[in-house]
Scaffold this active site. Structure first.
Site, PDB file in Angstrom:
ATOM      1  N   GLU A 155       4.256  -7.419   1.096  1.00 50.71           N
ATOM      2  CA  GLU A 155       4.006  -6.268   1.986  1.00 50.71           C
ATOM      3  C   GLU A 155       4.006  -5.035   1.099  1.00 50.71           C
ATOM      4  OE1 GLU A 155       3.170  -6.427   4.973  1.00 50.71           O
ATOM      5  OE2 GLU A 155       4.063  -8.188   5.909  1.00 50.71           O
ATOM      6  N   CYS A 195       4.993   3.330   4.278  1.00 47.90           N
ATOM      7  CA  CYS A 195       3.852   2.572   3.741  1.00 47.90           C
ATOM      8  C   CYS A 195       2.607   2.800   4.587  1.00 47.90           C
ATOM      9  CB  CYS A 195       4.178   1.089   3.657  1.00 47.90           C
ATOM     10  SG  CYS A 195       4.731   0.391   5.214  1.00 47.90           S
TER      11      CYS A 195
HETATM   12  P1  NDP Z   1       9.240  -1.015  -5.657  1.00 53.13           P
HETATM   13  O1  NDP Z   1       8.107  -1.924  -5.810  1.00 53.13           O
HETATM   14  O2  NDP Z   1       9.564  -0.107  -6.765  1.00 53.13           O
HETATM   15  O3  NDP Z   1      10.593  -1.827  -5.336  1.00 53.13           O
HETATM   16  C1  NDP Z   1      10.676  -2.733  -4.266  1.00 53.13           C
HETATM   17  C2  NDP Z   1      11.854  -3.658  -4.491  1.00 53.13           C
HETATM   18  O4  NDP Z   1      11.598  -4.481  -5.619  1.00 53.13           O
HETATM   19  C3  NDP Z   1      13.161  -2.938  -4.798  1.00 53.13           C
HETATM   20  O5  NDP Z   1      14.237  -3.631  -4.232  1.00 53.13           O
HETATM   21  C4  NDP Z   1      13.206  -3.006  -6.308  1.00 53.13           C
HETATM   22  O6  NDP Z   1      14.490  -2.868  -6.833  1.00 53.13           O
HETATM   23  C5  NDP Z   1      12.688  -4.401  -6.526  1.00 53.13           C
HETATM   24  N1  NDP Z   1      12.204  -4.696  -7.868  1.00 53.13           N
HETATM   25  C6  NDP Z   1      11.923  -3.849  -8.881  1.00 53.13           C
HETATM   26  N2  NDP Z   1      11.477  -4.539  -9.966  1.00 53.13           N
HETATM   27  C7  NDP Z   1      11.486  -5.842  -9.631  1.00 53.13           C
HETATM   28  C8  NDP Z   1      11.135  -7.040 -10.310  1.00 53.13           C
HETATM   29  N3  NDP Z   1      10.666  -7.034 -11.552  1.00 53.13           N
HETATM   30  N4  NDP Z   1      11.254  -8.210  -9.654  1.00 53.13           N
HETATM   31  C9  NDP Z   1      11.702  -8.250  -8.376  1.00 53.13           C
HETATM   32  N5  NDP Z   1      12.055  -7.139  -7.685  1.00 53.13           N
HETATM   33  C10 NDP Z   1      11.945  -5.948  -8.294  1.00 53.13           C
HETATM   34  O7  NDP Z   1       8.979  -0.196  -4.353  1.00 53.13           O
HETATM   35  P2  NDP Z   1       9.786   1.026  -3.830  1.00 53.13           P
HETATM   36  O8  NDP Z   1      11.198   0.614  -3.561  1.00 53.13           O
HETATM   37  O9  NDP Z   1       9.557   2.185  -4.708  1.00 53.13           O
HETATM   38  O10 NDP Z   1       9.090   1.229  -2.401  1.00 53.13           O
HETATM   39  C11 NDP Z   1       7.936   1.958  -2.249  1.00 53.13           C
HETATM   40  C12 NDP Z   1       6.719   1.064  -2.141  1.00 53.13           C
HETATM   41  O11 NDP Z   1       6.917   0.097  -1.124  1.00 53.13           O
HETATM   42  C13 NDP Z   1       5.487   1.855  -1.729  1.00 53.13           C
HETATM   43  O12 NDP Z   1       4.370   1.414  -2.445  1.00 53.13           O
HETATM   44  C14 NDP Z   1       5.358   1.527  -0.264  1.00 53.13           C
HETATM   45  O13 NDP Z   1       4.066   1.721   0.239  1.00 53.13           O
HETATM   46  C15 NDP Z   1       5.784   0.086  -0.242  1.00 53.13           C
HETATM   47  N6  NDP Z   1       6.168  -0.317   1.108  1.00 53.13           N
HETATM   48  C16 NDP Z   1       5.430  -1.258   1.784  1.00 53.13           C
HETATM   49  C17 NDP Z   1       5.740  -1.595   3.095  1.00 53.13           C
HETATM   50  C18 NDP Z   1       4.966  -2.635   3.869  1.00 53.13           C
HETATM   51  O14 NDP Z   1       5.527  -3.188   4.815  1.00 53.13           O
HETATM   52  N7  NDP Z   1       3.723  -2.931   3.550  1.00 53.13           N
HETATM   53  C19 NDP Z   1       6.851  -0.947   3.794  1.00 53.13           C
HETATM   54  C20 NDP Z   1       7.546   0.015   2.986  1.00 53.13           C
HETATM   55  C21 NDP Z   1       7.228   0.303   1.693  1.00 53.13           C
HETATM   56  P3  NDP Z   1      15.106  -1.413  -7.152  1.00 53.13           P
HETATM   57  O15 NDP Z   1      14.631  -0.450  -6.100  1.00 53.13           O
HETATM   58  O16 NDP Z   1      16.548  -1.660  -7.054  1.00 53.13           O
HETATM   59  O17 NDP Z   1      14.609  -1.056  -8.502  1.00 53.13           O
END
Ligand code: NDP
Length: 525
Positions: free
Chosen positions: A250, A284
């Site tokens: 997502e 998002c």
């Molecule tokens: P990220 O992709 O930066 O992070 C998402 C999650 O992945 C966090 O828990 C993060 O940890 C974790 N993560 C980071 N690196 C890794 C890795 N290598 N392997 C596995 N997990 C990892 O997204 P954001 O948190 O910045 O969120 C914003 C993004 O999410 C935007 O692009 C937004 O559009 C999207 N989004 C999509 C939605 C949907 O339903 N389609 C809903 C809401 C948001 P940590 O944060 O602890 O670094």
């Protein structure tokens, strides 16, 4: 033109190669400390998954109705902790309290939907056996095992709780890794499961950043449900490839709104302003591009401006636009904005921080944009609304479909059937007509994207299906000595099969005639 990262590779966060031992969670409103949490060491994560798996076996063996009865306890648990949940969300994200309440409401609606619909999915379904009329077939749904949920910081409660609940209704255990920016909202999910009386260990939360996330993906979970950016999603997929672990993605969006010449401009402006600036644009499915038919462009812009001028910013009660959750995110949005202005966009309103020391960016409206400007192609994730002039609805659809994202969209018109027909041509997982964003709050509607916005679905029956797999069962009813296609391959075998093939190819009486003729008198080739 601004040179940013390629679409979908969102460059605003950089990840350290190791997680720290302790995470310090800060309030976006004033930078004060919410709390400190010890990070779950990466080597510990497979053990956590194994523990959840050992509990999940008992959970999966319960009839779906019994699981449902126990999951009903989540309603009371949420009711008892509503205030705490709201305060935690506000503290970690900086969003207005009303928006924290919206998160909880959305979770409750999805929970109620699952309570009504989940067990139905587990009823065995009869399946047709086609021409093998002497057989009986049915399809059963079964749990996957342990689901790894990885959630982002922007809706830390919904996006942790919803996939966890769906996983549990599917008969699975869940190990959740919330964002390191909002871990307390994630920990609430484990607390709620405990309060509801679910088996200890069925839901576990691990604390950490990218390293913990990757360790979870590699831990042997049966599915990963990832919500986040496309850049991180690529790392998740690479890690999942090693064990062929299935993944739901997502991801982000660049959602368009189309305002047609016959739209109710007041309603459209109100809805679009809310859709663009909810959670300071860090949604998002926030509206990040508006295409307005030229004959109503100026009037629409005036309505938008009137609405935006009324918005209250800050962190005091009653404020509608709070601080951006992270400094890095704020700087990314400012950089993108500067690029758009450099490309010739007119700053209609906003564009600056409310004061230089704060993380609050004024709600910003841009007009007369260069169509190649990166602000119309890359996710912004901030309080910026670019309004673009288009010739007509056709032009709008074409421009709306030009980006690699395809999460949601909206069409604004008094002619509902025209709205629906345009909606059907938009490249998006969901489209609203004369509304925005609220489709996510309708639990029966599957949610998810196309292209850079990801794949797989959450919500609705589709979301429940993602958390289960099918088992097909076929039963022979006649018990004949042998089936016609078993060894030995005799002349009779050939005649029967060829006759059946002719029957199935032609169908009906003529097929029966051709098939029977071949079976009785057909020549061997
Ligand atoms: P990220 O992709 O930066 O992070 C998402 C999650 O992945 C966090 O828990 C993060 O940890 C974790 N993560 C980071 N690196 C890794 C890795 N290598 N392997 C596995 N997990 C990892 O997204 P954001 O948190 O910045 O969120 C914003 C993004 O999410 C935007 O692009 C937004 O559009 C999207 N989004 C999509 C939605 C949907 O339903 N389609 C809903 C809401 C948001 P940590 O944060 O602890 O670094």
């Amino acid at each position: 033109m601004m040179t940013g990262p390629p679409p979908g590779s969102q460059g605003f966060r950089s990840f350290p190669e190791t997680d720290p031992e302790v995470i310090r969670v800060l309030r976006p409103s004033d930078g004060s400390l919410v709390g400190e949490l010890a990070v779950t060491p990466a080597h510990e994560i497979p053990r956590r998954v194994a523990r959840t798996r050992s509990v999940q076996v008992g959970w999966a063996s319960l009839p779906a109705k019994d699981r449902e009865r126990r999951l009903r306890g989540l309603l009371n648990a949420i009711g008892d902790r509503t205030q705490e949940i709201e305060e935690t969300i506000v503290a970690e994200t900086g969003k207005p309290r009303v928006e924290a309440t919206i998160e909880i409401m959305t979770v409750v609606e999805h929970l109620r939907y699952h309570l009504k619909n989940a067990s139905v999915l587990f009823r065995p379904r009869k399946a047709s056996t086609g021409w093998m009329v002497w057989k009986r077939a049915f399809i059963q749904r079964e749990p996957l095992g342990v689901v790894g949920v990885i959630s982002p910081w922007n809706y830390p409660f919904i996006l942790s709780m919803n996939p966890t609940m769906t996983g549990l209704f599917g008969g699975n255990g869940v190990v959740l890794k919330p964002s390191e920016l909002t871990p307390y909202s994630g920990l609430l999910v484990e607390d709620l499961a405990r309060d509801a009386g679910l088996p200890e260990g069925l839901v576990q939360v691990i604390i950490g950043g990218g390293v913990a996330g990757e360790a979870l993906v590699r831990s042997g979970v049966d599915k990963v449900f990832f919500t986040g950016g496309a850049h991180t999603a690529r790392s998740v997929l690479a890690a999942a490839a090693a064990s062929l672990t299935p993944v739901v993605l997502e991801l982000g969006g660049k959602d368009p709104a189309i305002v047609l010449e016959d739209a109710d401009l007041k309603r459209a402006a109100r809805g679009i302003v809310w859709g663009a600036f909810l959670n300071a644009g860090q949604t998002c499915i926030s509206l990040e591009r508006v295409y307005v038919v030229e004959e109503v462009y100026d009037a629409f812009l005036r309505e938008v401006l009137a609405q935006v001028r009324k918005l209250k910013t800050g962190s005091t009660p009653g404020a509608e636009i709070g601080p951006m959750t992270t400094q890095a995110q704020l700087e990314w949005v400012e950089e993108q904005l500067a690029g758009a202005v450099e490309d010739g966009a007119t700053l209609v309103t906003g564009g600056s921080r409310t004061d230089p020391a704060s993380n609050v960016l004024e709600p910003t409206v841009l007009a007369e944009l260069d169509l190649d400007s990166s602000i119309l192609r890359e996710e912004t994730f901030g309080p910026v609304l670019p309004v673009v002039r288009v010739k007509d609805g056709e032009d709008a659809v074409q421009k709306a479909n030009e980006v690699p994202f395809g999460l949601s969209a909206s069409v604004w018109t008094r002619n509902r059937s025209r709205g629906i027909s345009l909606a059907q041509r938009l490249r998006a997982g969901s489209v609203c007509v004369n509304d925005a964003l609220v489709h996510f709050g309708v639990p029966s509607l599957p949610f998810g994207g196309v292209g850079e916005s990801g794949y797989g679905r959450s919500n609705g029956v589709e979301g429940l299906r993602e958390m289960t797999r099918t088992r097909s069962i076929l039963v022979d009813r006649l018990g004949l000595e042998r089936e016609p296609w078993w060894f030995p391959y005799s002349r009779a075998t050939e005649r029967i099969l060829k006759g059946t093939l002719l029957f199935r190819l032609k169908g009906g009486f003529m097929g029966l005639l051709a098939g029977a003729t071949h079976m009785l008198w057909g020549k061997r080739r």
